[in-house]
Design a protein around this motif. Structure first.
Motif, short mmCIF file in Angstrom:
data_model
loop_
_atom_site.label_atom_id
_atom_site.label_comp_id
_atom_site.label_asym_id
_atom_site.label_seq_id
_atom_site.Cartn_x
_atom_site.Cartn_y
_atom_site.Cartn_z
N GLU A 12 0.93 -1.14 -0.02
CA GLU A 12 0.11 -0.02 -0.01
C GLU A 12 1.00 1.08 0.07
O GLU A 12 0.47 2.34 -0.18
CB GLU A 12 -0.92 0.05 1.21
CG GLU A 12 -1.85 -1.24 1.38
CD GLU A 12 -2.65 -1.45 0.08
OE1 GLU A 12 -2.91 -0.41 -0.33
OE2 GLU A 12 -2.85 -2.61 -0.03
N ARG A 13 1.94 1.09 0.23
CA ARG A 13 3.09 2.22 0.38
C ARG A 13 4.12 2.41 -0.50
O ARG A 13 4.10 3.48 -1.37
CB ARG A 13 3.41 2.44 1.76
CG ARG A 13 2.47 2.36 2.90
CD ARG A 13 3.15 2.72 4.32
NE ARG A 13 4.12 1.75 4.62
CZ ARG A 13 5.00 2.12 5.59
NH1 ARG A 13 4.75 2.96 6.43
NH2 ARG A 13 6.02 1.30 5.80
N ALA A 14 4.95 1.56 -0.43
CA ALA A 14 6.32 1.52 -1.11
C ALA A 14 6.55 0.19 -1.51
O ALA A 14 6.41 -0.67 -1.07
CB ALA A 14 7.41 2.57 -0.30
N ALA A 15 7.71 0.21 -2.78
CA ALA A 15 8.49 -0.73 -2.93
C ALA A 15 8.89 -1.74 -1.75
O ALA A 15 9.53 -1.13 -0.98
CB ALA A 15 9.50 -0.63 -3.91
N GLY A 16 8.59 -3.07 -1.98
CA GLY A 16 8.95 -3.86 -0.83
C GLY A 16 10.10 -4.67 -1.05
O GLY A 16 10.54 -4.96 -2.22
N THR A 17 11.02 -5.21 0.34
CA THR A 17 11.87 -6.33 -0.10
C THR A 17 11.57 -7.26 0.89
O THR A 17 11.06 -6.93 2.21
CB THR A 17 13.33 -5.58 0.34
OG1 THR A 17 13.94 -4.53 -0.66
CG2 THR A 17 14.20 -6.73 0.47
N ILE A 18 11.59 -8.79 0.66
CA ILE A 18 11.47 -9.56 1.60
C ILE A 18 12.85 -10.34 1.65
O ILE A 18 13.45 -10.50 0.72
CB ILE A 18 10.30 -10.49 1.13
CG1 ILE A 18 10.36 -11.16 -0.21
CG2 ILE A 18 9.05 -9.80 1.28
CD1 ILE A 18 9.42 -12.27 -0.55
N THR A 19 13.11 -11.13 2.70
CA THR A 19 14.00 -11.97 2.97
C THR A 19 13.76 -13.02 3.74
O THR A 19 12.91 -12.89 4.59
CB THR A 19 15.27 -11.24 3.85
OG1 THR A 19 14.84 -10.98 4.80
CG2 THR A 19 15.45 -9.93 3.17
N GLN A 20 14.84 -14.12 3.58
CA GLN A 20 14.54 -15.23 4.40
C GLN A 20 16.00 -15.81 4.49
O GLN A 20 16.61 -16.31 3.24
CB GLN A 20 13.49 -16.45 3.88
CG GLN A 20 13.23 -17.50 4.73
CD GLN A 20 12.26 -18.36 4.44
OE1 GLN A 20 12.22 -19.76 4.67
NE2 GLN A 20 11.29 -18.00 3.79
N ALA A 21 16.40 -16.29 5.99
CA ALA A 21 17.72 -16.89 5.99
C ALA A 21 17.38 -18.54 5.84
O ALA A 21 16.40 -18.98 6.47
CB ALA A 21 18.34 -16.49 7.43
N PHE A 22 18.39 -19.11 5.52
CA PHE A 22 18.42 -20.52 5.61
C PHE A 22 19.86 -21.25 5.61
O PHE A 22 20.83 -20.64 5.28
CB PHE A 22 17.61 -21.09 4.32
CG PHE A 22 18.48 -20.43 3.28
CD1 PHE A 22 19.39 -21.53 2.45
CD2 PHE A 22 18.17 -19.26 2.64
CE1 PHE A 22 20.25 -20.86 1.54
CE2 PHE A 22 18.91 -18.79 1.35
CZ PHE A 22 19.91 -19.72 0.91
N ALA A 23 19.71 -22.44 6.21
CA ALA A 23 21.19 -23.01 6.69
C ALA A 23 21.66 -23.70 5.23
O ALA A 23 21.12 -24.03 4.21
CB ALA A 23 20.84 -24.11 7.63
N THR A 24 23.04 -23.75 5.22
CA THR A 24 23.51 -24.30 4.02
C THR A 24 24.74 -25.40 4.41
O THR A 24 25.24 -25.06 5.66
CB THR A 24 24.07 -23.32 3.13
OG1 THR A 24 25.13 -22.39 3.60
CG2 THR A 24 22.98 -22.37 2.73
N ALA A 25 25.26 -26.05 3.68
CA ALA A 25 26.34 -26.79 3.71
C ALA A 25 27.54 -26.46 2.80
O ALA A 25 27.30 -26.05 1.82
CB ALA A 25 25.97 -28.29 3.55
N LEU A 26 28.86 -26.49 3.60
CA LEU A 26 29.81 -25.89 2.78
C LEU A 26 30.16 -26.72 1.49
O LEU A 26 30.25 -28.03 1.59
CB LEU A 26 31.14 -25.87 3.70
CG LEU A 26 32.35 -25.49 3.00
CD1 LEU A 26 32.24 -23.98 2.75
CD2 LEU A 26 33.49 -25.84 4.12
N GLY A 27 30.08 -26.26 0.29
CA GLY A 27 30.43 -26.70 -0.87
C GLY A 27 29.10 -27.17 -1.60
O GLY A 27 29.37 -27.79 -2.62
#
Length: 218
Positions: A87-102
């Motif tokens: 309703e107001r301005a351009a939005g940004t959404i984020t979500q963090a997630f776990a990862t394994a190296l490589g």
């Protein structure tokens, strides 16, 4: 032979589990939209796995247009999707997630645009702070949102990483739509080789068993 088939089945189930979506609420089915409109989330805020970044806001939208009793579901997946401008301005959404190296991971999502936008709507998307690309859309209608799909791969760092989408063009009630967002681990080539080998051995054993049965009957 049963052991071979069981081994192949275990490999297949392992591959399926590996391909599971590690994101939460990738199809934006939560919160449940009441009626036929939307739920607005204003930054700083959050909803079922996702955070909305200052200063924008977003709309969780039910995937229907029309009058009550004559509604068509236009969502790409499920019944709801996200408008990156609320309703107001351009939005940004984020979500963090776990990862394994490589470990290799695959990002998939579908995108369209709010049909009330003036011109095209567009957005950038990034993983771990690195820009992966941008998408733009302007061909949706109130009977067909003309969803398009995008796939991109990246490598895990062994630490939590963050997926983000930021609307870059569009106006109020005219942002980019998102739906069916997923991140899954990509099976390594060795895993695929083991699966193929397991199925191949199971097939050979099955053919040998059939030949033995035919010989006994003869």
């Amino acid at each position: 032979m049963m052991r071979l088939i069981a081994a192949a089945a275990l490999l297949a189930s392992a591959s399926t589990a590996q391909a599971a979506n590690i994101l939460t609420n990738g199809s934006f089915e939560n919160p449940l939209v009441p009626g036929t409109c939307c739920v607005t989330v204003i930054a700083p805020g959050s909803f079922s796995g996702w955070s909305v970044v200052v200063p924008g806001d977003v709309n969780v939208v039910i995937g229907t247009f029309g009058t009550p009793g004559n509604l068509t579901n236009l969502a790409f997946d499920g019944r709801q999707y996200l408008d990156l401008i609320g309703e107001r301005a351009a939005g940004t959404i984020t979500q963090a997630f776990a990862t394994a190296l490589g470990q290799s991971y695959r990002l998939r999502f579908a995108y369209s645009h709010n049909i009330f936008s003036v011109g095209a709507a567009s957005a950038n998307f990034s993983v771990g702070g690195a820009l992966m690309g941008s998408v733009s859309h302007n061909t949706g209608t109130n009977t067909n949102l003309d969803w398009r799909s995008l796939t991109g791969d990246f490598t895990g760092t062994g630490n939590p990483m963050t997926l983000s989408f930021t609307n870059t063009a569009g106006n109020q009630n005219g942002g980019l739509f998102l739906d069916g967002v997923s991140i899954s681990a990509v099976p390594e080539p060795g895993t695929w080789a083991m699966m193929i080998g397991g199925f191949g051995l199971a097939g050979i054993a099955l053919r040998r068993r059939r030949r033995r049965q035919i010989s006994v009957l003869a």
